[in-house]
Design a protein around this motif. Structure first.
Motif, PDB file in Angstrom:
ATOM      1  N   LEU A 177       0.850  -1.183   0.000  1.00 20.93           N
ATOM      2  CA  LEU A 177       0.000   0.000   0.000  1.00 20.93           C
ATOM      3  C   LEU A 177       0.888   1.237   0.000  1.00 20.93           C
ATOM      4  O   LEU A 177       1.667   1.459   0.931  1.00 20.93           O
ATOM      5  N   THR A 178       0.807   2.044  -1.064  1.00 16.50           N
ATOM      6  CA  THR A 178       1.665   3.224  -1.190  1.00 16.50           C
ATOM      7  C   THR A 178       0.956   4.518  -0.811  1.00 16.50           C
ATOM      8  O   THR A 178       1.603   5.510  -0.478  1.00 16.50           O
ATOM      9  N   HIS A 191      -3.947   2.921  -3.256  1.00 16.32           N
ATOM     10  CA  HIS A 191      -3.020   2.696  -4.362  1.00 16.32           C
ATOM     11  C   HIS A 191      -1.990   1.656  -3.922  1.00 16.32           C
ATOM     12  O   HIS A 191      -1.364   1.799  -2.862  1.00 16.32           O
ATOM     13  N   TYR A 192      -1.826   0.619  -4.733  1.00 12.89           N
ATOM     14  CA  TYR A 192      -0.942  -0.484  -4.379  1.00 12.89           C
ATOM     15  C   TYR A 192       0.107  -0.688  -5.477  1.00 12.89           C
ATOM     16  O   TYR A 192      -0.175  -0.476  -6.655  1.00 12.89           O
ATOM     17  N   GLU A 193       1.283  -1.147  -5.063  1.00 10.76           N
ATOM     18  CA  GLU A 193       2.309  -1.572  -6.005  1.00 10.76           C
ATOM     19  C   GLU A 193       2.728  -2.999  -5.667  1.00 10.76           C
ATOM     20  O   GLU A 193       2.739  -3.400  -4.501  1.00 10.76           O
ATOM     21  N   ARG A 194       3.037  -3.742  -6.689  1.00  6.89           N
ATOM     22  CA  ARG A 194       3.434  -5.139  -6.525  1.00  6.89           C
ATOM     23  C   ARG A 194       4.650  -5.248  -5.611  1.00  6.89           C
ATOM     24  O   ARG A 194       5.608  -4.496  -5.743  1.00  6.89           O
ATOM     25  N   ALA A 195       4.605  -6.202  -4.666  1.00  2.78           N
ATOM     26  CA  ALA A 195       5.654  -6.298  -3.657  1.00  2.78           C
ATOM     27  C   ALA A 195       6.378  -7.633  -3.645  1.00  2.78           C
ATOM     28  O   ALA A 195       7.434  -7.740  -3.044  1.00  2.78           O
ATOM     29  N   GLY A 196       5.854  -8.667  -4.258  1.00  2.82           N
ATOM     30  CA  GLY A 196       6.570  -9.939  -4.244  1.00  2.82           C
ATOM     31  C   GLY A 196       5.687 -11.105  -3.865  1.00  2.82           C
ATOM     32  O   GLY A 196       4.456 -11.054  -3.966  1.00  2.82           O
ATOM     33  N   ASP A 197       6.328 -12.172  -3.398  1.00  6.72           N
ATOM     34  CA  ASP A 197       5.596 -13.389  -3.052  1.00  6.72           C
ATOM     35  C   ASP A 197       4.799 -13.207  -1.761  1.00  6.72           C
ATOM     36  O   ASP A 197       5.103 -12.332  -0.935  1.00  6.72           O
ATOM     37  N   ILE A 198       3.810 -14.064  -1.578  1.00  6.91           N
ATOM     38  CA  ILE A 198       3.013 -14.052  -0.358  1.00  6.91           C
ATOM     39  C   ILE A 198       3.765 -14.783   0.742  1.00  6.91           C
ATOM     40  O   ILE A 198       4.263 -15.890   0.549  1.00  6.91           O
ATOM     41  N   LYS A 199       3.872 -14.153   1.903  1.00  6.24           N
ATOM     42  CA  LYS A 199       4.514 -14.787   3.050  1.00  6.24           C
ATOM     43  C   LYS A 199       3.445 -15.365   3.979  1.00  6.24           C
ATOM     44  O   LYS A 199       2.382 -14.769   4.153  1.00  6.24           O
ATOM     45  N   THR A 200       3.730 -16.513   4.549  1.00  8.93           N
ATOM     46  CA  THR A 200       2.789 -17.142   5.472  1.00  8.93           C
ATOM     47  C   THR A 200       3.499 -17.474   6.776  1.00  8.93           C
ATOM     48  O   THR A 200       4.722 -17.624   6.822  1.00  8.93           O
ATOM     49  N   HIS A 201       2.723 -17.574   7.827  1.00  6.73           N
ATOM     50  CA  HIS A 201       3.251 -17.959   9.132  1.00  6.73           C
ATOM     51  C   HIS A 201       2.125 -18.618   9.910  1.00  6.73           C
ATOM     52  O   HIS A 201       0.995 -18.145   9.907  1.00  6.73           O
ATOM     53  N   GLY A 202       2.432 -19.702  10.559  1.00  6.72           N
ATOM     54  CA  GLY A 202       1.421 -20.436  11.305  1.00  6.72           C
ATOM     55  C   GLY A 202       1.301 -19.967  12.744  1.00  6.72           C
ATOM     56  O   GLY A 202       2.211 -19.374  13.303  1.00  6.72           O
TER      57      GLY A 202
END
Length: 223
Positions: A177-178, A191-202
């Motif tokens: 979110l920019t 307004h959003y810009e692409r940031a990369g892969d999705i990170k997950t955490h359990g």
């Protein structure tokens, strides 16, 4: 390489169909055409200006191109709010149509036949490519991992059905979110810009309970 920026006006339930007027797109019985217009205010206008503030070309699906081509060339560019008409009329418009059955008579319009044409266009030098509407095209852009940024205007309404911005099959990505803003009418603009892969955490327990193990086993059986 150009950026592809998805510009979209959506309801809280994700519908983007016919924000501008009742005759814009009444397909499939949609009866709330024009749902965005009562929410237009100064902040809304300023953020639209931000979306269209840098050099850009329009990238449109066939149906949205036809809506624009039947409207903007006939809008009074000398009217107090005629700046967007002047801008749209003087930039390039890329209309994506698999059938090719589209009248590209609106000046500076170019026909693209498929998503491969869009990929080639994105790889060229030139201004950013901004979408408006164009549900099927946006779905294809998301599925083919071609979306670099998004400007989403979320209206405080639930429409109950209609053409939606997101569908299953989009390439998974995180976005940064920019900039964000809330208008006086409750429109949430982000307004959003692409940031990369999705990170997950359990958040699992160190040692799952018997109830949790049974739940997981049941989930596996139910598929």
């Amino acid at each position: 390489m150009r950026k592809i920026i998805v510009g979209a006006m959506i309801s809280l339930d994700g519908v983007m169909q016919a924000p501008g007027g009742p005759t814009e797109d009444p397909t499939h019985g949609f009866k709330f055409g024009g749902w965005v217009m009562p929410l237009f205010d100064q902040e809304f206008g300023e953020e639209l200006d931000r979306l269209f503030g840098n050099p850009f070309d329009l990238l449109l699906g066939r149906k949205t191109y036809e809506i624009f081509a039947a409207y903007w060339p006939y809008y009074d560019e000398n009217a107090p709010d005629g700046g967007i008409a002047k801008q749209f009329n003087r930039i390039k418009k890329y209309a994506v149509s698999r059938s090719g059955e589209v009248d590209t008579g609106w000046q500076y319009s170019v026909l693209l036949r498929d998503i491969a044409d869009v990929k080639r266009l994105r790889e060229e030098d030139g201004p950013d490519l901004v979408t408006q509407g164009s549900t099927e095209l946006v779905h294809a852009l998301l599925a083919n991992d071609l979306v670099d940024a998004m400007s989403i205007f979320t209206a405080p309404v639930v429409l109950g059905g209609g053409k939606k911005l997101f569908t299953d099959g989009s390439a998974p990505h995180s976005y940064k979110l920019t900039r964000s803003r809330v208008s006086s009418t409750g429109m949430m603009i982000a307004h959003y810009e692409r940031a990369g892969d999705i990170k997950t955490h359990g958040a699992e327990l160190d040692s799952p309970s018997d109830r949790e193990r049974k739940r997981q086993e049941r989930m596996k059986r139910e598929g």
